[in-house]
Design a protein around this motif. Structure first.
Motif, mmCIF file in Angstrom:
data_model
loop_
_atom_site.group_PDB
_atom_site.id
_atom_site.type_symbol
_atom_site.label_atom_id
_atom_site.label_comp_id
_atom_site.label_asym_id
_atom_site.label_seq_id
_atom_site.Cartn_x
_atom_site.Cartn_y
_atom_site.Cartn_z
ATOM 1 N N GLN A 182 -15.868 6.248 4.574
ATOM 2 C CA GLN A 182 -17.287 6.241 4.932
ATOM 3 C C GLN A 182 -17.788 4.815 5.160
ATOM 4 O O GLN A 182 -18.576 4.548 6.071
ATOM 5 C CB GLN A 182 -18.100 6.904 3.826
ATOM 6 C CG GLN A 182 -19.586 7.040 4.154
ATOM 7 C CD GLN A 182 -20.459 6.245 3.205
ATOM 8 O OE1 GLN A 182 -20.221 6.261 2.003
ATOM 9 N NE2 GLN A 182 -21.449 5.588 3.727
ATOM 10 N N SER B 74 -19.721 3.035 8.210
ATOM 11 C CA SER B 74 -20.968 2.303 7.983
ATOM 12 C C SER B 74 -20.855 0.857 8.435
ATOM 13 O O SER B 74 -21.817 0.282 8.960
ATOM 14 C CB SER B 74 -21.330 2.362 6.491
ATOM 15 O OG SER B 74 -21.543 3.689 6.081
ATOM 16 N N SER C 51 -23.234 -0.989 11.041
ATOM 17 C CA SER C 51 -24.071 -2.131 10.671
ATOM 18 C C SER C 51 -23.675 -3.420 11.357
ATOM 19 O O SER C 51 -24.472 -4.368 11.393
ATOM 20 C CB SER C 51 -24.025 -2.330 9.146
ATOM 21 O OG SER C 51 -22.715 -2.662 8.729
ATOM 22 N N HIS D 49 -27.149 13.118 1.889
ATOM 23 C CA HIS D 49 -26.031 12.210 1.623
ATOM 24 C C HIS D 49 -25.765 12.114 0.125
ATOM 25 O O HIS D 49 -24.612 12.266 -0.324
ATOM 26 C CB HIS D 49 -26.364 10.824 2.194
ATOM 27 C CG HIS D 49 -25.426 9.741 1.763
ATOM 28 N ND1 HIS D 49 -24.282 9.436 2.453
ATOM 29 C CD2 HIS D 49 -25.458 8.901 0.695
ATOM 30 C CE1 HIS D 49 -23.651 8.448 1.847
ATOM 31 N NE2 HIS D 49 -24.345 8.104 0.781
ATOM 32 N N ASN E 48 -19.402 9.922 8.695
ATOM 33 C CA ASN E 48 -19.753 8.528 8.961
ATOM 34 C C ASN E 48 -18.746 7.853 9.873
ATOM 35 O O ASN E 48 -19.119 7.026 10.714
ATOM 36 C CB ASN E 48 -19.863 7.755 7.642
ATOM 37 C CG ASN E 48 -21.201 7.927 6.970
ATOM 38 O OD1 ASN E 48 -22.130 7.159 7.202
ATOM 39 N ND2 ASN E 48 -21.320 8.945 6.132
ATOM 40 N N GLY F 46 -19.661 6.350 13.402
ATOM 41 C CA GLY F 46 -19.408 4.933 13.654
ATOM 42 C C GLY F 46 -18.608 4.705 14.917
ATOM 43 O O GLY F 46 -18.907 3.787 15.704
ATOM 44 N N TYR G 63 -25.681 7.241 15.835
ATOM 45 C CA TYR G 63 -25.155 7.289 14.466
ATOM 46 C C TYR G 63 -26.009 8.217 13.598
ATOM 47 O O TYR G 63 -25.489 9.115 12.919
ATOM 48 C CB TYR G 63 -25.137 5.878 13.876
ATOM 49 C CG TYR G 63 -24.375 5.766 12.571
ATOM 50 C CD1 TYR G 63 -23.034 5.393 12.576
ATOM 51 C CD2 TYR G 63 -24.983 6.038 11.357
ATOM 52 C CE1 TYR G 63 -22.328 5.280 11.385
ATOM 53 C CE2 TYR G 63 -24.280 5.932 10.164
ATOM 54 C CZ TYR G 63 -22.958 5.549 10.185
ATOM 55 O OH TYR G 63 -22.261 5.448 9.007
#
Length: 453
Positions: free
Chosen positions: A266, A270, A274, A393, A409, A413, A439
């Motif tokens: 995950q 992420s 990000s 979540h 995720n 992503g 996303y």
């Protein structure tokens, strides 16, 4: 009247005790107590996360003026690489919360301390590997990808500093996870607020007095490890651990990795979410464009991060109580928490979307406001999409559905990354912002489908 006052007080006291013993009143009083208790945990949890963004929002104009747009953009590259390396922690932050919450619920402090020490060792090994990988990639020519960000001499301190920032963040996630697993949200919030205030203050002094990015990196790394020292001392006192040094127990490690492997996957998704857009903006558009994009991102991400912080207590809460709740009560709790966190996201997003231009103008100047108002609006809406499945979540994590969260995720992503490759060369920073919607939409659809099943 004065003679009757003691008698009246006694009568009221008796009535109070009788009402308190009433099944109906006691049931509602218990519910009210739980709501207040959970609300206070959410407030502490959100206070921890709100302070640092507020400090950075206040400090950004000073950093921008002291470093200049180019060096500020390079500093944002360092922070981006730090967040990209978040998977180096091998998912031990979330695994520590879960395992410590379970051990704490059983009253087994010794087992909790084993989880903390073994998780620390796994994190250290992971960050060493990622650090070596990053340095080797730079030495083998990856610096050419970021030629728009500066020459090799400018990028070298960033590549050296990034592994140390990754290490401090991931080790800290284990100690913070231990405190959250024990539901000491007030303690971890106070420690985090103190350490983050010191970090921002020290970095400000370094930037204002030296105007040098390399010195700022050294100060930032040193103060981040100071934060780790504070948290480790608090964990040692709370759990009665004589030695906080990392250790190895195969059985404990297997338990941590069994859950952490899905958190690890995950985190890869992420990290892509990000970091991919910022890396694309920096490599294609340069340091100045990354500076403007990071400024908008810093404000827009509060639409999702504040509700996520406020609801952070839900993870250990679901972990400890999911077996005791039937499907109906679980559904009610998910709906109530989703509604509350979504409302909070709306309250944060609306002022940003409506007042993007004046907010940027007052904050960082009219030049940035003229160029980036629409960018800020688009980013805020993208983060609002991501804020909607926050409660789901935590629930899926709490009941052990980490595999589903991880794969969701990861897929989100990868799709976000592909969209960045397609949109950034054509639409610039606005294309990077649009990838945030993909996303959030994938996560929301995936979690909703799982919960409905």
């Amino acid at each position: 009247m004065s003679a009757l006052e003691p008698v009246c007080n006694d009568m009221l006291l008796v009535m109070y005790h009788k009402l308190a013993q009433s099944p109906l009143i006691s049931k509602h009083a218990f519910r009210l107590h739980k709501v207040v208790q959970l609300g206070s945990q959410g407030i502490w949890n959100s206070a921890e996360y709100i302070l640092y963004p507020l400090l950075m929002l206040a400090a950004t104009p000073v950093f921008l003026h002291s470093l200049g747009a180019r060096q500020y953009g390079q500093w944002m590259l360092l922070i981006t690489l730090g967040s990209l390396g978040g998977w180096a922690g091998m998912g031990m932050g979330a695994a520590t919360i879960r395992e410590v919450a379970s051990a704490h619920g059983r009253g087994d402090q010794h087992q909790a301390s084993d989880y903390i020490r073994v998780a620390s060792l796994i994190v250290i090994l992971g960050t060493v590997f990622v650090g070596l990988l990053l340095i080797c990639a730079f030495a083998l020519g990856a610096s050419r990808i970021f030629s728009q960000m500066g020459d090799r001499s400018e990028l070298y301190p960033i590549i050296i500093g990034a592994p140390f920032l990754i290490a401090s963040d991931q080790i800290d996630s284990v100690f913070s996870g231990a405190l959250r697993g024990a539901e000491r949200f007030g303690m971890v919030a106070r420690l985090e607020m103190l350490s983050k205030t010191i970090i921002v203050g020290g970095c400000l002094v370094a930037a204002v007095t030296s105007h040098r990015l390399d010195l700022l990196i050294v100060v930032s790394v040193a103060l981040n490890f100071f934060r780790v020292a504070i948290k480790s001392s608090a964990v040692a006192l709370l759990f009665g651990i004589d030695s906080i040094l990392p250790t190895w127990h195969a059985k404990v490690a297997a338990s941590l990795i069994s859950f952490g492997k899905w958190s690890f996957i995950q985190l890869i998704g992420s990290a892509i979410f990000s970091s991919a857009d910022r890396l694309m903006v920096g490599s294609i558009l340069g340091a100045d464009a990354l500076a403007n994009y990071s400024i908008c991102l810093q404000l827009a991400q509060q639409v999702q991060s504040i509700p996520a912080a406020f609801g952070g207590f839900l993870f250990p809460y679901f972990t400890k109580r999911s077996q005791a709740l039937d499907d109906r009560n679980q559904s009610r709790l998910i709906l109530a928490s989703t509604g509350a966190l979504s409302l909070l996201a709306i309250v944060i997003a609306l002022p940003i979307v409506i007042g993007a231009h004046p907010i940027l103008g007052l904050w960082v100047g009219s030049a940035v406001a003229a160029d980036s108002s629409n960018l800020l609006r688009l980013l805020a809406l993208g983060y609002f999409t991501l804020a909607l499945p926050t409660a789901a979540h935590y629930f899926l994590y709490g009941i052990g559905k980490a595999k589903w969260v991880a794969l969701s995720n990861l897929v989100a992503g990868i799709l976000s990354l592909l969209l960045n490759f397609m949109l950034v060369p054509r639409f610039g920073a606005l294309g990077a912002a649009a990838s945030r919607f993909v996303y959030g939409a994938v996560i929301m659809i995936s979690f909703s489908w799982k919960l409905l099943r």
